[in-house]
Design an enzyme around this catalytic site. Structure first.
Site, mmCIF file in Angstrom:
data_model
loop_
_atom_site.group_PDB
_atom_site.id
_atom_site.type_symbol
_atom_site.label_atom_id
_atom_site.label_comp_id
_atom_site.label_asym_id
_atom_site.label_seq_id
_atom_site.Cartn_x
_atom_site.Cartn_y
_atom_site.Cartn_z
ATOM 1 N N VAL A 80 20.769 64.975 38.765
ATOM 2 C CA VAL A 80 20.752 64.146 37.548
ATOM 3 C C VAL A 80 22.141 63.901 36.974
ATOM 4 C CG1 VAL A 80 18.381 64.725 36.855
ATOM 5 C CG2 VAL A 80 20.294 66.102 35.987
ATOM 6 N N SER A 159 14.846 72.749 23.157
ATOM 7 C CA SER A 159 14.583 74.188 23.202
ATOM 8 C C SER A 159 14.498 74.706 21.775
ATOM 9 C CB SER A 159 15.760 74.868 23.915
ATOM 10 O OG SER A 159 15.821 76.232 23.575
ATOM 11 N N TYR A 172 24.356 75.762 25.886
ATOM 12 C CA TYR A 172 22.964 75.338 26.035
ATOM 13 C C TYR A 172 22.448 74.677 24.754
ATOM 14 C CZ TYR A 172 17.978 75.929 27.211
ATOM 15 O OH TYR A 172 16.650 75.721 27.476
ATOM 16 N N ALA A 174 24.085 73.457 22.192
ATOM 17 C CA ALA A 174 24.806 72.233 21.819
ATOM 18 C C ALA A 174 24.296 71.049 22.641
ATOM 19 C CB ALA A 174 26.310 72.422 22.035
ATOM 20 N N LYS A 176 21.345 70.791 23.979
ATOM 21 C CA LYS A 176 19.966 70.495 23.565
ATOM 22 C C LYS A 176 19.949 69.770 22.207
ATOM 23 C CE LYS A 176 17.747 72.304 27.083
ATOM 24 N NZ LYS A 176 17.111 71.412 28.065
HETATM 25 P P1 NAD Z 1 13.574 76.155 35.895
HETATM 26 O O1 NAD Z 1 14.868 76.762 36.263
HETATM 27 O O2 NAD Z 1 12.327 76.751 36.400
HETATM 28 O O3 NAD Z 1 13.570 74.603 36.280
HETATM 29 C C1 NAD Z 1 14.687 73.778 36.095
HETATM 30 C C2 NAD Z 1 14.722 72.774 37.229
HETATM 31 O O4 NAD Z 1 15.819 71.864 36.998
HETATM 32 C C3 NAD Z 1 14.953 73.431 38.605
HETATM 33 O O5 NAD Z 1 13.969 73.002 39.515
HETATM 34 C C4 NAD Z 1 16.327 72.945 39.000
HETATM 35 O O6 NAD Z 1 16.500 72.771 40.404
HETATM 36 C C5 NAD Z 1 16.409 71.613 38.265
HETATM 37 N N1 NAD Z 1 17.787 71.171 38.112
HETATM 38 C C6 NAD Z 1 18.853 71.884 37.654
HETATM 39 N N2 NAD Z 1 19.975 71.150 37.719
HETATM 40 C C7 NAD Z 1 19.620 69.935 38.235
HETATM 41 C C8 NAD Z 1 20.344 68.759 38.539
HETATM 42 N N3 NAD Z 1 21.667 68.669 38.350
HETATM 43 N N4 NAD Z 1 19.667 67.710 39.048
HETATM 44 C C9 NAD Z 1 18.339 67.797 39.264
HETATM 45 N N5 NAD Z 1 17.599 68.881 39.004
HETATM 46 C C10 NAD Z 1 18.236 69.947 38.494
HETATM 47 O O7 NAD Z 1 13.577 76.128 34.308
HETATM 48 P P2 NAD Z 1 12.449 75.785 33.236
HETATM 49 O O8 NAD Z 1 12.338 76.978 32.387
HETATM 50 O O9 NAD Z 1 11.245 75.194 33.868
HETATM 51 O O10 NAD Z 1 13.230 74.694 32.376
HETATM 52 C C11 NAD Z 1 12.851 73.338 32.334
HETATM 53 C C12 NAD Z 1 13.437 72.717 31.080
HETATM 54 O O11 NAD Z 1 12.872 73.342 29.935
HETATM 55 C C13 NAD Z 1 14.958 72.887 30.951
HETATM 56 O O12 NAD Z 1 15.507 71.704 30.404
HETATM 57 C C14 NAD Z 1 15.079 74.040 29.991
HETATM 58 O O13 NAD Z 1 16.306 74.009 29.295
HETATM 59 C C15 NAD Z 1 13.898 73.796 29.081
HETATM 60 N N6 NAD Z 1 13.452 74.972 28.348
HETATM 61 C C16 NAD Z 1 13.038 76.097 28.981
HETATM 62 C C17 NAD Z 1 12.628 77.191 28.233
HETATM 63 C C18 NAD Z 1 12.145 78.471 28.858
HETATM 64 O O14 NAD Z 1 11.959 79.447 28.115
HETATM 65 N N7 NAD Z 1 11.917 78.523 30.163
HETATM 66 C C19 NAD Z 1 12.642 77.125 26.835
HETATM 67 C C20 NAD Z 1 13.075 75.961 26.229
HETATM 68 C C21 NAD Z 1 13.478 74.893 26.991
#
Ligand code: NAD
Length: 270
Positions: A80, A159, A172, A174, A176
């Site tokens: 991305v 988040s 992170y 900032a 978000k």
């Molecule tokens: P995860 O690590 O399981 O999934 C993240 C995915 O993003 C992975 O499959 C990874 O390969 C992909 N990714 C990373 N960099 C990339 C790039 N440059 N191009 C394409 N794909 C890329 O994490 P998750 O917990 O499922 O997180 C998903 C979203 O939710 C994120 O944006 C995260 O910040 C947000 N989030 C997660 C939580 C939590 O507690 N898990 C809480 C709040 C927000």
């Protein structure tokens, strides 16, 4: 009709406003965690789901799961942070289906360092994925939706870190916070074209992102989150997928520019 007949009655389409049949969705981050759960749920709701991620193996697993569940998934590897790759993914979905109805920009990474110790390289890497990657995905999607005549729904992923000052999470949080502001601006600019944009701010969700610590740290953090939540549990990816489906579908047709917080009640801002 008897009570028993009423209870067993199931209309052909139980929840029409959640139905995505005939629609096309693009989901970044679909190889894992919240992105995978969202891709599976949107496919179950009837969408043809273009699953985009860096992780080709994880993408194949997501597409395989969706196929087993009777859905339609197209795995599309991409980074991305590379605008040309994002443009190509959006163009592919539009060329192959003639439309783009939903984009969920979920791909993200985590980085931990104090404000004082934050290095330029780390800040740039996190901003590149968690903000610029989301920006590219939304920009290209808006253009494609307008060109295809299918103004739809954009869902971005922030988040709970935007609601608090979390030590160690400057890069992170900032990125978000910037995503929140971008999503609201997108909503204001594109509402007149029929495009909605909303942001999800999850609490602690059990995914590979939050399992990167050693077991003791993981258990301590989860225990603290459980204590803080009135629901007395941490979240699972499916908890967030439900919010993504709501925002993607006509069930949220009068909602734009909003932050939804599936966080177990850990934070309750106005
Ligand atoms: P995860 O690590 O399981 O999934 C993240 C995915 O993003 C992975 O499959 C990874 O390969 C992909 N990714 C990373 N960099 C990339 C790039 N440059 N191009 C394409 N794909 C890329 O994490 P998750 O917990 O499922 O997180 C998903 C979203 O939710 C994120 O944006 C995260 O910040 C947000 N989030 C997660 C939580 C939590 O507690 N898990 C809480 C709040 C927000």
């Amino acid at each position: 009709m008897t009570i028993r007949q009423i209870r067993s009655y199931r209309p052909a389409m139980p929840l029409p406003s959640y139905d995505l049949t005939g629609r096309t969705a693009l989901i970044t981050g679909a190889a894992s965690g919240i992105g995978r759960a969202s891709a599976r749920l949107l496919a179950r709701a009837g969408a043809a789901v273009y699953c985009a991620d860096l992780d080709e193996k994880g993408l194949a697993e997501t597409a395989g799961l969706i196929g087993q569940e009777g859905g339609t998934a197209v795995p599309h590897p991409l980074d991305v942070t590379d605008r040309a790759q994002v443009t190509a993914a959006v163009a592919r979905a539009c060329q192959e289906t003639g439309r783009l109805d939903v984009t969920a920009a979920i791909a993200g990474i985590m980085h931990t360092s104090s404000v004082v110790d934050t290095l330029d390289a780390d800040l740039e890497r996190v901003l590149a994925v968690n903000f610029k990657g989301v920006l590219y995905t939304c920009q290209e999607s808006v253009r494609a939706m307008l060109a295809a005549g299918t103004p739809g729904s954009l869902v971005t992923m922030a988040s709970g870190a935007v609601d608090t000052a979390a030590p160690g999470l400057l890069c992170y949080s900032a990125a978000k916070a910037a995503t929140v502001q971008m999503t609201k601006t997108l909503a204001a600019e594109n509402g007149p074209h029929g495009i909605r944009a909303n942001v999800v701010a999850p609490g602690w969700i059990r995914t590979p992102m939050t399992s990167r610590h050693d077991t003791a740290v993981q258990e301590q953090t989860e225990a603290a989150m459980v204590r803080m939540s009135p629901l007395r549990r941490v979240g699972e990816p499916e908890d967030i997928a439900g919010t993504v489906l709501f925002l993607a579908s006509d069930a949220s047709s009068f909602m734009t520019g909003q932050i939804l917080r599936p966080n177990g009640g850990v934070a309750m801002p106005w």
